[in-house]
Scaffold this motif. Structure first.
Motif, PDB file in Angstrom:
ATOM      1  N   GLY A 117       0.824  -1.206   0.000  1.00 42.23           N
ATOM      2  CA  GLY A 117       0.000   0.000   0.000  1.00 42.23           C
ATOM      3  C   GLY A 117       0.850   1.244   0.000  1.00 42.23           C
ATOM      4  N   ASN A 118       0.195   2.382   0.200  1.00 45.19           N
ATOM      5  CA  ASN A 118       0.900   3.657   0.249  1.00 45.19           C
ATOM      6  C   ASN A 118       0.395   4.469   1.439  1.00 45.19           C
ATOM      7  OD1 ASN A 118      -1.623   4.727  -0.592  1.00 45.19           O
ATOM      8  ND2 ASN A 118      -1.044   4.474  -2.742  1.00 45.19           N
ATOM      9  N   PHE A 119       0.551   5.795   1.380  1.00 45.26           N
ATOM     10  CA  PHE A 119       0.204   6.596   2.556  1.00 45.26           C
ATOM     11  C   PHE A 119      -1.289   6.586   2.864  1.00 45.26           C
ATOM     12  CE2 PHE A 119       0.063   9.678  -0.931  1.00 45.26           C
ATOM     13  CZ  PHE A 119      -1.116  10.361  -0.684  1.00 45.26           C
ATOM     14  N   HIS A 120      -2.101   6.046   1.967  1.00 45.93           N
ATOM     15  CA  HIS A 120      -3.528   5.920   2.265  1.00 45.93           C
ATOM     16  C   HIS A 120      -3.821   4.699   3.144  1.00 45.93           C
ATOM     17  CE1 HIS A 120      -4.724   9.193  -0.322  1.00 45.93           C
ATOM     18  NE2 HIS A 120      -4.097   8.657  -1.350  1.00 45.93           N
ATOM     19  N   ASN A 121      -2.852   3.817   3.295  1.00 45.81           N
ATOM     20  CA  ASN A 121      -3.034   2.617   4.105  1.00 45.81           C
ATOM     21  C   ASN A 121      -2.589   2.908   5.534  1.00 45.81           C
ATOM     22  OD1 ASN A 121      -2.470   0.063   5.433  1.00 45.81           O
ATOM     23  ND2 ASN A 121      -2.624  -0.918   3.432  1.00 45.81           N
ATOM     24  N   SER A 122      -3.549   3.039   6.431  1.00 49.80           N
ATOM     25  CA  SER A 122      -3.243   3.463   7.802  1.00 49.80           C
ATOM     26  C   SER A 122      -2.409   2.434   8.560  1.00 49.80           C
ATOM     27  CB  SER A 122      -4.537   3.742   8.568  1.00 49.80           C
ATOM     28  OG  SER A 122      -5.252   4.783   7.956  1.00 49.80           O
ATOM     29  N   ASP A 123      -2.653   1.149   8.325  1.00 49.92           N
ATOM     30  CA  ASP A 123      -1.863   0.120   8.999  1.00 49.92           C
ATOM     31  C   ASP A 123      -0.387   0.225   8.621  1.00 49.92           C
ATOM     32  OD1 ASP A 123      -3.912  -0.985  10.443  1.00 49.92           O
ATOM     33  OD2 ASP A 123      -4.055  -2.832   9.281  1.00 49.92           O
ATOM     34  N   ILE A 124      -0.130   0.426   7.335  1.00 50.23           N
ATOM     35  CA  ILE A 124       1.263   0.515   6.875  1.00 50.23           C
ATOM     36  C   ILE A 124       1.944   1.735   7.488  1.00 50.23           C
ATOM     37  CG2 ILE A 124       2.675   1.088   4.864  1.00 50.23           C
ATOM     38  CD1 ILE A 124       1.282  -1.002   3.310  1.00 50.23           C
TER      39      ILE A 124
END
Length: 389
Positions: free
Chosen positions: A24-31
């Motif tokens: 994912g990227n910065f839209h993926n809160s877990d990451i």
């Protein structure tokens, strides 16, 4: 030996897997939560059953990742032969999936857990390469519900920005003039769009942004997520619901105020006072070990005692949503304050947002955000509640 800070060993053991994989990227809160790294292009995070963490990113981001990310083991596209795989596969996604396969094989991983929203293309590619893919509920969601002090500070900053924006909106409405039932500002009709603009500009001044901010007026307020783009009316409720996010820290805040310019009917005044009383009742109940459902049901009880409907009895008017939700890197996260078995814990940041909605009258909602403490809760929302301006 203590486990690493973000260890999900128990979740991996329960799933019978060797590792957990996310892309994912910065839209993926877990990451973002587990890496502290922001990138607009997709990248990959891997945690093995031993607690080893690996970040797999583009070569362009390596230098920044070494500075910003909390994950120290970093592998790049070049490390895993992406360019050669591209020449062979002639497709960027197939080549990237092959890189992930090589990453997993290099760690001796055979069975890998992935989140429910893991891309099906990568899942199929890994399965074809001989790996067993096990979709599991995110093990980081529960972890994220217990806020660390630095997270609370980030939320407090965003909340401060939200309150500044809310103040600006209320000042604009309070300074309006009434003409034939409509509100005017500097000679022009005051619209919901104009109020939204003031909110957005104020948030930007504090490095925050908000999407889907609610400005609704009159009968539009009977829909909890209703919006009024056009003229705002006098003598009618105006709901302002702002849920901004810090552009840098990524944490949300959330608050709602209902105001009215002019004169409120006795019916609206009673609704407002009852919503306010319901919110105060909830504040008094929030503490560790309390069931979220008990807080929610207490609010339903209060509304019903005052003659208002709730969806608990099947009504489509009155109190028709849950009492609140967790706030953090997502605007809605654990725990939900509604009909569920969740127990509140110290470190939860939740909203308390009772409301009443009737199609022929309009709606009233008040929302504050509180931190569950060892002995009760701390209200993170400082802005006053004043109905009639």
């Amino acid at each position: 030996m203590t486990e690493p800070e973000f260890s999900i060993k128990n979740a991996l053991e329960e799933a019978g897997t060797d590792a957990y994989l996310m892309t994912g990227n910065f839209h993926n809160s877990d990451i973002y939560y587990v890496t502290h790294f922001l990138a607009s292009d997709d990248f990959t995070y891997l945690q093995t059953e031993s607690g080893e963490e690996i970040l797999f990113i583009s070569d362009m981001e390596k230098g920044r990742a070494e500075i910003e990310s909390r994950v120290s083991v970093i592998k790049t596209l070049q490390d895993l032969g992406y360019r050669e795989k591209m020449k062979e596969k002639k497709d960027s996604s197939i080549a990237y999936a092959a890189c992930i396969s090589e990453l997993l094989a290099g760690e001796g991983i055979k069975k890998v857990a992935v989140p429910y929203d893991f891309p099906i293309f990568y899942a199929n590619s890994l399965a074809e390469a001989g790996f067993t893919i096990v979709p599991i509920k995110s093990p980081f969601r529960k972890m994220r519900s217990l806020k660390k002090p630095e997270e609370v500070e980030a939320i407090k900053y965003t909340q401060m920005a939200g309150e500044k924006a809310m103040e600006a909106a209320i000042v604009l409405i309070a300074g309006a003039e009434e003409r034939e039932g409509l509100l005017y500002h500097q000679g022009e009709v005051l619209t919901g769009v104009k109020v939204l603009s003031v909110i957005d500009h104020t948030l930007l001044d504090y490095g925050c942004e908000a999407e889907e901010t609610i400005v609704s007026c009159g009968k539009d307020t009977a829909n909890p997520h209703g919006n009024t783009d056009g003229p705002l009316k006098a003598n009618a409720p105006i709901i302002l619901d702002i849920f901004p996010r810090s552009k840098k820290k990524r944490y949300f805040a959330d608050m709602t105020r209902t105001v009215l310019y002019g004169e409120a009917s006795e019916e609206l005044k009673k609704m407002y006072e009852t919503v306010l009383a319901a919110q105060k009742k909830a504040f008094g109940m929030v503490k560790p070990g309390v069931k979220a459902a008990d807080v929610h049901n207490a609010i339903c009880d209060l509304f019903e005692e005052h003659g208002y409907d709730t969806y608990r009895s099947g009504s489509k008017a009155g109190f028709i949503h849950s009492t609140g939700h967790g706030v953090g890197l997502d605007i809605h996260e654990l725990p939900s304050v509604g009909e569920n078995e969740a127990l509140l814990e110290a470190g939860n940041v939740i909203t308390i947002e009772p409301g009443l909605y009737y199609p022929e009258i309009g709606g009233i909602r008040l929302e504050d955000m509180v931190l569950v403490t060892e002995n009760g809760c701390q209200n993170l929302t400082g802005l006053e509640k004043r109905f009639v301006l």
